[in-house]
Write an enzyme that holds these catalytic residues in place. Structure first.
Site, PDB file in Angstrom:
ATOM      1  N   GLU A 129       0.850  -1.197   0.000  1.00  0.00           N
ATOM      2  CA  GLU A 129       0.000   0.000   0.000  1.00  0.00           C
ATOM      3  C   GLU A 129       0.883   1.244   0.000  1.00  0.00           C
ATOM      4  O   GLU A 129       2.075   1.148   0.312  1.00  0.00           O
ATOM      5  CB  GLU A 129      -0.892  -0.007   1.249  1.00  0.00           C
ATOM      6  CG  GLU A 129      -1.779  -1.242   1.302  1.00  0.00           C
ATOM      7  CD  GLU A 129      -2.823  -1.203   2.398  1.00  0.00           C
ATOM      8  OE1 GLU A 129      -2.765  -0.306   3.254  1.00  0.00           O
ATOM      9  OE2 GLU A 129      -3.701  -2.087   2.384  1.00  0.00           O
ATOM     10  N   ILE A 159       1.526  -2.616  -7.780  1.00  0.00           N
ATOM     11  CA  ILE A 159       1.003  -3.961  -8.018  1.00  0.00           C
ATOM     12  C   ILE A 159       1.228  -4.401  -9.470  1.00  0.00           C
ATOM     13  O   ILE A 159       0.669  -3.820 -10.403  1.00  0.00           O
ATOM     14  CB  ILE A 159      -0.496  -4.049  -7.642  1.00  0.00           C
ATOM     15  CG1 ILE A 159      -0.727  -3.484  -6.222  1.00  0.00           C
ATOM     16  CG2 ILE A 159      -0.989  -5.486  -7.754  1.00  0.00           C
ATOM     17  CD1 ILE A 159       0.105  -4.100  -5.112  1.00  0.00           C
ATOM     18  N   GLU A 238       7.581 -17.419  -3.435  1.00  0.00           N
ATOM     19  CA  GLU A 238       7.824 -16.136  -4.096  1.00  0.00           C
ATOM     20  C   GLU A 238       9.324 -15.807  -4.104  1.00  0.00           C
ATOM     21  O   GLU A 238       9.869 -15.364  -5.102  1.00  0.00           O
ATOM     22  CB  GLU A 238       7.048 -15.064  -3.324  1.00  0.00           C
ATOM     23  CG  GLU A 238       6.886 -13.790  -4.071  1.00  0.00           C
ATOM     24  CD  GLU A 238       5.906 -12.837  -3.372  1.00  0.00           C
ATOM     25  OE1 GLU A 238       6.244 -11.674  -3.260  1.00  0.00           O
ATOM     26  OE2 GLU A 238       4.820 -13.271  -2.933  1.00  0.00           O
TER      27      GLU A 238
HETATM   28  C1  LIG Z   1       8.304  -2.979  -9.867  1.00  0.00           C
HETATM   29  C2  LIG Z   1       7.651  -3.408  -8.583  1.00  0.00           C
HETATM   30  C3  LIG Z   1       6.717  -4.426  -8.591  1.00  0.00           C
HETATM   31  C4  LIG Z   1       6.053  -4.797  -7.417  1.00  0.00           C
HETATM   32  N1  LIG Z   1       5.068  -5.747  -7.468  1.00  0.00           N
HETATM   33  C5  LIG Z   1       4.292  -5.954  -6.359  1.00  0.00           C
HETATM   34  C6  LIG Z   1       3.135  -6.792  -6.428  1.00  0.00           C
HETATM   35  O1  LIG Z   1       2.821  -7.387  -7.470  1.00  0.00           O
HETATM   36  N2  LIG Z   1       2.363  -6.905  -5.306  1.00  0.00           N
HETATM   37  C7  LIG Z   1       2.656  -6.271  -4.144  1.00  0.00           C
HETATM   38  O2  LIG Z   1       1.929  -6.415  -3.182  1.00  0.00           O
HETATM   39  N3  LIG Z   1       3.765  -5.490  -4.037  1.00  0.00           N
HETATM   40  C8  LIG Z   1       4.584  -5.296  -5.119  1.00  0.00           C
HETATM   41  N4  LIG Z   1       5.682  -4.475  -5.038  1.00  0.00           N
HETATM   42  C9  LIG Z   1       5.962  -3.793  -3.773  1.00  0.00           C
HETATM   43  C10 LIG Z   1       7.215  -4.298  -3.046  1.00  0.00           C
HETATM   44  O3  LIG Z   1       7.004  -5.613  -2.558  1.00  0.00           O
HETATM   45  C11 LIG Z   1       7.560  -3.275  -1.970  1.00  0.00           C
HETATM   46  O4  LIG Z   1       8.043  -2.119  -2.658  1.00  0.00           O
HETATM   47  C12 LIG Z   1       8.571  -3.775  -0.978  1.00  0.00           C
HETATM   48  O5  LIG Z   1       8.042  -4.809  -0.188  1.00  0.00           O
HETATM   49  C13 LIG Z   1       9.084  -2.659  -0.055  1.00  0.00           C
HETATM   50  O6  LIG Z   1       8.014  -1.931   0.483  1.00  0.00           O
HETATM   51  P1  LIG Z   1       8.043  -0.319   0.386  1.00  0.00           P
HETATM   52  O7  LIG Z   1       8.311   0.048  -1.009  1.00  0.00           O
HETATM   53  O8  LIG Z   1       6.816   0.194   1.022  1.00  0.00           O
HETATM   54  O9  LIG Z   1       9.305   0.099   1.240  1.00  0.00           O
HETATM   55  P2  LIG Z   1       9.322   0.406   2.819  1.00  0.00           P
HETATM   56  O10 LIG Z   1       8.726  -0.726   3.562  1.00  0.00           O
HETATM   57  O11 LIG Z   1       8.796   1.760   3.043  1.00  0.00           O
HETATM   58  O12 LIG Z   1      10.892   0.415   3.082  1.00  0.00           O
HETATM   59  C14 LIG Z   1      11.720   1.549   2.791  1.00  0.00           C
HETATM   60  C15 LIG Z   1      13.169   1.181   3.153  1.00  0.00           C
HETATM   61  O13 LIG Z   1      13.244   0.872   4.554  1.00  0.00           O
HETATM   62  C16 LIG Z   1      13.765  -0.435   4.734  1.00  0.00           C
HETATM   63  N5  LIG Z   1      13.121  -1.069   5.871  1.00  0.00           N
HETATM   64  C17 LIG Z   1      11.785  -1.188   6.132  1.00  0.00           C
HETATM   65  N6  LIG Z   1      11.580  -1.878   7.253  1.00  0.00           N
HETATM   66  C18 LIG Z   1      12.802  -2.229   7.715  1.00  0.00           C
HETATM   67  C19 LIG Z   1      13.275  -2.965   8.846  1.00  0.00           C
HETATM   68  N7  LIG Z   1      12.426  -3.518   9.734  1.00  0.00           N
HETATM   69  N8  LIG Z   1      14.600  -3.122   9.006  1.00  0.00           N
HETATM   70  C20 LIG Z   1      15.474  -2.578   8.115  1.00  0.00           C
HETATM   71  N9  LIG Z   1      15.100  -1.873   7.033  1.00  0.00           N
HETATM   72  C21 LIG Z   1      13.797  -1.710   6.830  1.00  0.00           C
HETATM   73  C22 LIG Z   1      13.450  -1.161   3.433  1.00  0.00           C
HETATM   74  O14 LIG Z   1      14.322  -2.264   3.230  1.00  0.00           O
HETATM   75  C23 LIG Z   1      13.666  -0.053   2.413  1.00  0.00           C
HETATM   76  O15 LIG Z   1      15.016   0.056   2.118  1.00  0.00           O
HETATM   77  C24 LIG Z   1       6.399  -4.151  -6.188  1.00  0.00           C
HETATM   78  C25 LIG Z   1       7.390  -3.160  -6.177  1.00  0.00           C
HETATM   79  C26 LIG Z   1       8.007  -2.770  -7.350  1.00  0.00           C
HETATM   80  C27 LIG Z   1       9.031  -1.687  -7.292  1.00  0.00           C
END
Ligand SMILES: Cc1cc2nc3c(=O)[nH]c(=O)nc-3n(C[C@H](O)[C@H](O)[C@H](O)COP(=O)(O)OP(=O)(O)OC[C@H]3O[C@@H](n4cnc5c(N)ncnc54)[C@H](O)[C@@H]3O)c2cc1C
Length: 383
Positions: A129, A159, A238
Site C-alpha cells: 500500500e 502492483i 515467491e
Molecule cells: C516494480 C515493482 C513491482 C512490485 N510488485 C508488487 C506486487 O505485485 N504486489 C505487491 O503487493 N507489491 C509489489 N511491489 C511492492 C514491493 O514488494 C515493496 O516495494 C517492498 O516490499 C518494499 O516496500 P516499500 O516500497 O513500502 O518500502 P518500505 O517498507 O517503506 O521500506 C523503505 C526502506 O526501509 C527499509 N526497511 C523497512 N523496514 C525495515 C526494517 N524492519 N529493518 C530494516 N530496514 C527496513 C526497506 O528495506 C527499504 O530500504 C512491487 C514493487 C516494485 C518496485
C-alpha cells in the site's frame, strides 16, 4: 553442468521451453517494452502451451508437474532476458493464482484458476500500500461485512499486472484479521492508474484505489482472517521464484558479455584477451554458479515439504544482490555501447535494479535470516 536434480524429462522440457521463448516470445520484446504491455495473445499462447499451470491441478487445466519443472521454467524465463515479462508471468502463476489453487473453493477455481491457467484471465496479487510495504501486518485497506458482501475501501500500490488484470487477489483488513479477497479488475469503484517505472517496462505496474467496492463473501480465499498466514507461507515460493529468475537473468548477461568480449577489439586484440576482464568474468561465473546451487538446494528442500524460510530468503537476498553486481560489471565491459538502448545489456542493467526491492527488500531478507540464525526463531507452515 550435470545436476542430481534434473531427470531426462526436465532436460527435454528445458529445451522445448527455450526454443518456444526464443521463437515465439522474444522477437516481440522491443514492441512490448515500448507499449508497456504484454498483449493478451501472448498470455493465451503461454496458457495453451501449459506454461501457466505447471504445478497446478490437472482438473483445472494444470500440468500437476513436480517442482523441478518450475525450477527449469523460472530459470529459462529469467534467461530469455526481459525482467518485466519474467515478473508478469511469475506473479500470475506463482503468486496470484497460487493462493486460489491452494486454499480456494471449487467455485473460485472454476471461475478464476481455470481461465488463469489457460491465459484467458490475467491475475495480480495486491499486498503493498502507499503507506505500508515491508510491514505486511500494517496494511489498512478495509473490507467491512454487509448483507453477504464485503465493502472494500483503501489503496494498493506497486502492483504488478494490476492495470490489465481481470482479477486481483487482494489482502484486506477484516474484523477477524487479514483476509485474502478476489476482486475483479472491473468491479465498480476500482480505479487503476498505471505507474511509470525505471525498468521492467513490459510489465504493467499499477496503483489501485478501492472506493466502496462491493465483493461477495464467496470471494474470500480460504479462511477469513488467515490472509496474513497464507501470504507469509507463500513468501517462500515467491522468494525462490525471484531467486531463480535472477539466476537465469545472470546466465543471459554473462553469455552476451562473453560473446561481446570475443567480438570487440581494443589495442589490436579482442578485449576477452585482457586478463583483468577475463578474471572478472571468471569471478562472476563462479559466484553465479554458487548462487544457482544454493537456489537448487532450497528448491530441493521445498520439494521435501520443508518450510525452508531461511534458505529461500538467502536465495532471494543473494541472487538479487548478485544480479545487480553482475549487470553492473558486465555493462562496464561493453564500454560506451553498454549505455546504448539497442544493446540488450542496457535493458538487463535497468531490469536488475528492482530485484532487491520487489518481493521483500534485502534488508527484510537479512532481518529474517538474522532472526532465524541469531535468535533461533522458527516459522511454521500454514498450507
Ligand atoms: C516494480 C515493482 C513491482 C512490485 N510488485 C508488487 C506486487 O505485485 N504486489 C505487491 O503487493 N507489491 C509489489 N511491489 C511492492 C514491493 O514488494 C515493496 O516495494 C517492498 O516490499 C518494499 O516496500 P516499500 O516500497 O513500502 O518500502 P518500505 O517498507 O517503506 O521500506 C523503505 C526502506 O526501509 C527499509 N526497511 C523497512 N523496514 C525495515 C526494517 N524492519 N529493518 C530494516 N530496514 C527496513 C526497506 O528495506 C527499504 O530500504 C512491487 C514493487 C516494485 C518496485
Amino acid at each position: 553442468m550435470i545436476s542430481p536434480y534434473f531427470k531426462e524429462e526436465h532436460k527435454l522440457f528445458r529445451q522445448s521451453l527455450r526454443d518456444f521463448l526464443r521463437s515465439e516470445i522474444a522477437p516481440h520484446f522491443d514492441e512490448w517494452e515500448a507499449q508497456q504491455q504484454i498483449p493478451r495473445w501472448a498470455w493465451a499462447k503461454m496458457g495453451e502451451m501449459g506454461y501457466l499451470g505447471l504445478g497446478h491441478e490437472e482438473e483445472y487445466g494444470g500440468m500437476d508437474a513436480d517442482f523441478w519443472y518450475s525450477v527449469v521454467f523460472l530459470e529459462e524465463l529469467g534467461r530469455i532476458g526481459n525482467g518485466g515479462f519474467g515478473c508478469a508471468i511469475s506473479v500470475h502463476q506463482y503468486m496470484a493464482l497460487n493462493h486460489i489453487a491452494r486454499a480456494g473453493s471449487s467455485a473460485q477455481k472454476e471461475e478464476f484458476l481455470r481461465p488463469g491457467i489457460a491465459g484467458k484471465k490475467i491475475a495480480a496479487l495486491a499486498i503493498s500500500e502507499p503507506d505500508v510495504g515491508s510491514n505486511v501486518q500494517g496494511i489498512r485497506t478495509s473490507a467491512t461485512k454487509a448483507d453477504g458482501y464485503f465493502i472494500v475501501n483503501g489503496s494498493k500500490t506497486f502492483i504488478s499486472n494490476a492495470y490489465y488484470a481481470d482479477f486481483i487477489t487482494t489482502l484486506v483488513k477484516t474484523e477477524s484479521g487479514l483476509t485474502l479477497l478476489i476482486i475483479p479488475g472491473d468491479a465498480p469503484g476500482v480505479q487503476r492508474t498505471k505507474l511509470k517505472k525505471m525498468g521492467w517496462h513490459s510489465s504493467d505496474t499499477a496503483e489501485i484505489h478501492f472506493d466502496q467496492v462491493k465483493i461477495p463473501e464467496s470471494h474470500v480465499v480460504g479462511q477469513e482472517g488467515m490472509g496474513f498466514y497464507y501470504i507469509m507461507d507463500s513468501f517462500q515460493l515467491e522468494r525462490l521464484a525471484g531467486g531463480l529468475l535472477a539466476v537465469g537473468a545472470m546466465d543471459s548477461i554473462l553469455h552476451l558479455t562473453g560473446k561481446y568480449m570475443q567480438e570487440r577489439e581494443a589495442f589490436g586484440r579482442p578485449i576477452g584477451k585482457f586478463q583483468v576482464l577475463r578474471h572478472r568474468m571468471a569471478d562472476l561465473q563462479t559466484e553465479v554458479e554458487a548462487c544457482r546451487q544454493l537456489a537448487y538446494h532450497a528448491s530441493w528442500l521445498f520439494t521435501q515439504s520443508q518450510f525452508a524460510v531461511k534458505e529461500a530468503s538467502m536465495v532471494k537476498l543473494h541472487a538479487s544482490e548478485l544480479q545487480k553486481k553482475v549487470a553492473d560489471e558486465c555493462l562496464q565491459m561493453f564500454g560506451g555501447y553498454g549505455y546504448m538502448e539497442e544493446y540488450p545489456i542496457c535493458r538487463a542493467y535497468r531490469d536488475s535494479r528492482v530485484g532487491t526491492i520487489a518481493g521483500g527488500t534485502s534488508e527484510i531478507m537479512r532481518e529474517i535470516i538474522a532472526k532465524m540464525t541469531l535468535d533461533d526463531i522458527k516459522y511454521d507452515k500454514v498450507y
